[in-house]
Write an enzyme that holds these catalytic residues in place. Sequence first.
Site: not given
Lengths: 472, 472
Positions: B135, B227
């Site tokens: 990521e 998230c």
Amino acid sequence: RRFGDYLVSVFGPGRRTATPGHPEIEMALIELSRETGERRYLELATFFIDQRGRGWLGGGRFNSSAYFQDRVPVRDASVVEGHAVRALYLTTGLTDLYLETGDAALLAALNRQWHDLVAGKLYVTGGVGARHNAESFGQPFELPNDLAYCETCGAIASVMWSWRMVLATGHARYADLIERTLYNAILAGVSLSGDRYFYVNPLASNGEPELLSRGGCRRKEWHLVACCPPNVMRLLASIGHYLATRDAAGVQIHQYASARIATELAPGQAVALRIESAYPWEGRVRLGVEEGSSRAWTLSLRVPGWCAGASARVNGREVAPARDGAGYLRVERQWARGDTVELDFTLSAHLVEAHPWIESTRGCVAIERGPLVYCIEQADQQNAAVPDVEIDAGAPLESAWAAERLDGVALIRASGWAVDTTAWKDRLYRPVSPAPAPRRRVELTAIPYYAWANREPGAMRVWIPRGPAAAR
Amino acid sequence: RRFGDYLVSVFGPGRRTATPGHPEIEMALIELSRETGERRYLELATFFIDQRGRGWLGGGRFNSSAYFQDRVPVRDASVVEGHAVRALYLTTGLTDLYLETGDAALLAALNRQWHDLVAGKLYVTGGVGARHNAESFGQPFELPNDLAYCETCGAIASVMWSWRMVLATGHARYADLIERTLYNAILAGVSLSGDRYFYVNPLASNGEPELLSRGGCRRKEWHLVACCPPNVMRLLASIGHYLATRDAAGVQIHQYASARIATELAPGQAVALRIESAYPWEGRVRLGVEEGSSRAWTLSLRVPGWCAGASARVNGREVAPARDGAGYLRVERQWARGDTVELDFTLSAHLVEAHPWIESTRGCVAIERGPLVYCIEQADQQNAAVPDVEIDAGAPLESAWAAERLDGVALIRASGWAVDTTAWKDRLYRPVSPAPAPRRRVELTAIPYYAWANREPGAMRVWIPRGPAAAR
């Protein structure tokens, strides 16, 4: 064999049932069966193969059943998917199984998958497996250059599979892919010195070291996952096995290299050929018969797929160089010692373009000469930075032998431009400017892709943006 | 606060030493310090921050110290690297620390990193973090479209950081990036219905479902790593905080939206403004003073970076709309109830191009209108498949309000071509053809990028290949 016996004692119908996590055992068992003549190894391979498609493997966050080629039964497969080396080791074993059994459903599935590979998931170098993540095939047309994974072992697996497809079908398209893959994707995996290896083979590099998710521009002496170096060694050591085949009807030449080929078409029918060629640098191949045999047989010669024009002479007499439906030039005669065949494949540098759906090659061309894919590397450019370069697709390409460079290569010189990117400093996006970007004429020098990353680190690219037609 | 006290009791000089694995605590502690006026929270944040750069974190196969922003001390940092959300949560906390301490070395490092972001690692949507792997940020210019990661939380982190840079520097460039990121990268993260979320925000989609390493075209109700959905909710719920600031000299308007802003410039010096605008659909903004204050103060109005022309009137009288060095139009006067300011930002659809070093955007343009980045999605195209589309960069773009489409959007119509790719069937590469590919004229309809993936699944692209100039 003891290991094979052990496997047979543990796995199989009525014994333990399992699906191997990394295909390889299938081809090993079939080969063992061929060597020993014992069917139980073949049967165990068949057992393992027939378990597939039940989704027993995978299920983790990253490794799905597709990763393990366990999503669909092998005869229902239509795409190459998941971990590239696993996928192609499996298709290799499956082709072995087809060769032993003649199972038509298997061959049909293999053809679908091979088509899926070449029509959507193949790099121009023959490299396969676009993604770093899971070392896997991407979706069709997902073929980034700088982020290409193209594991060296994936290319080797591709050759192993295509070789068996040659055996299964006798079609030159598979030998064409073997050639492309050998000279480009695989050969780039090893340094000219022979002792350093790439695991990841990008088609473009910014000259930075290897990083997570991005291949580098320096080969390593060894790798943590040490599959590629010995796999390259094994392939190069066995390269002679990929040149030719024989059957009762004659000899088939699939790859061209200086070599001596001796075999028996039938008991007592020994034949021998000598092949001489500076291939792939030159398109001329000379075959001399050293041993004939008492009856007529057919010499089959692959006409390479890249070849736009060819000529052939048998004992000095021109013959039609037409390839048949399978891609081979066939000459049947009672060959005698001293007979010669001269082939001349037109071999000139030319530009290739890629399918418009591939994002990374849009507006670009690549240079090929014979089976070799070329690239431009910073070390050869006189006054242009590789990232700034554009090629003039309308200008001629000129080849020149450079004995001193990179152990001897045919260089290709092209004309192009270096785009001035100084106006882009500090920003990535701007309103479209009606004026073309400032650019200056430069000469570009291309080297074979396999030879890159053997000098000081620097940027490299296979695909070169086309300059504006109007700027010509 | 009890948690803050607990942290202070465990970590710090003479107590435990550690570097947080996922930056966030830094900004939390500084905020707690501001709320409570107690320095020990600020001191603990400083302690954590000053530990960085010792390489304590990382060392696994995938997660290097760069992944954790633990490679170099924070004041030596010059690039954004590693896990994008971690990286930008850290720079956010660091900017908070600068705001508390005025540490010039910190601001210099933050400016270097912000520059590294916008000059090499930023998508046109404001999205950040190119790589699925880890990521993370890619290398400069590594910005693939279909394989973009662009985590929604990364874009939110970018806004959080840039907001603090606005506070630290008062420069409009940060507010410009906030605007771009809000309207594009973040807003695309949530469906029009408000209850489905993207974690990954690609800039191109082939219309296939989300797969490992590749974003999909359907938002999900929730995510395993949860998230993004609450982060979007929090940001949208707090959006009012990003519109304006005030200091003793006056009020600064950073983002335009219909709103009422009431504050005190000093004790007893209450001021209030009402803003009315159909922004971002229209470039006209009307500000009405509802409460003046007894002394002169400066109203600062950001002139958006995308705006090529602007006009401004105060109580109907034209004023020079020039932005100052910080990017703001400043009007100082003794504002009285009933005073009005009318801004008119020229807002027309136009094409943007990307830095030539970005592989995925080569030969392409994107459509923007005001702060909105547009895309073409299959659902809006009458007779062209999105992968085949090219745009005529010389033809005009036409905007039209479509109240019924996608909850109301300004559509943009462009002229282009659909390339006939049937000749490419079954192959990816071919010798360059001197003849241009067959193509037919089509009309293209673009929608704001934020609104994509709210109808049936289909292909989408932000960057559209330019058709041949000669074909015009």
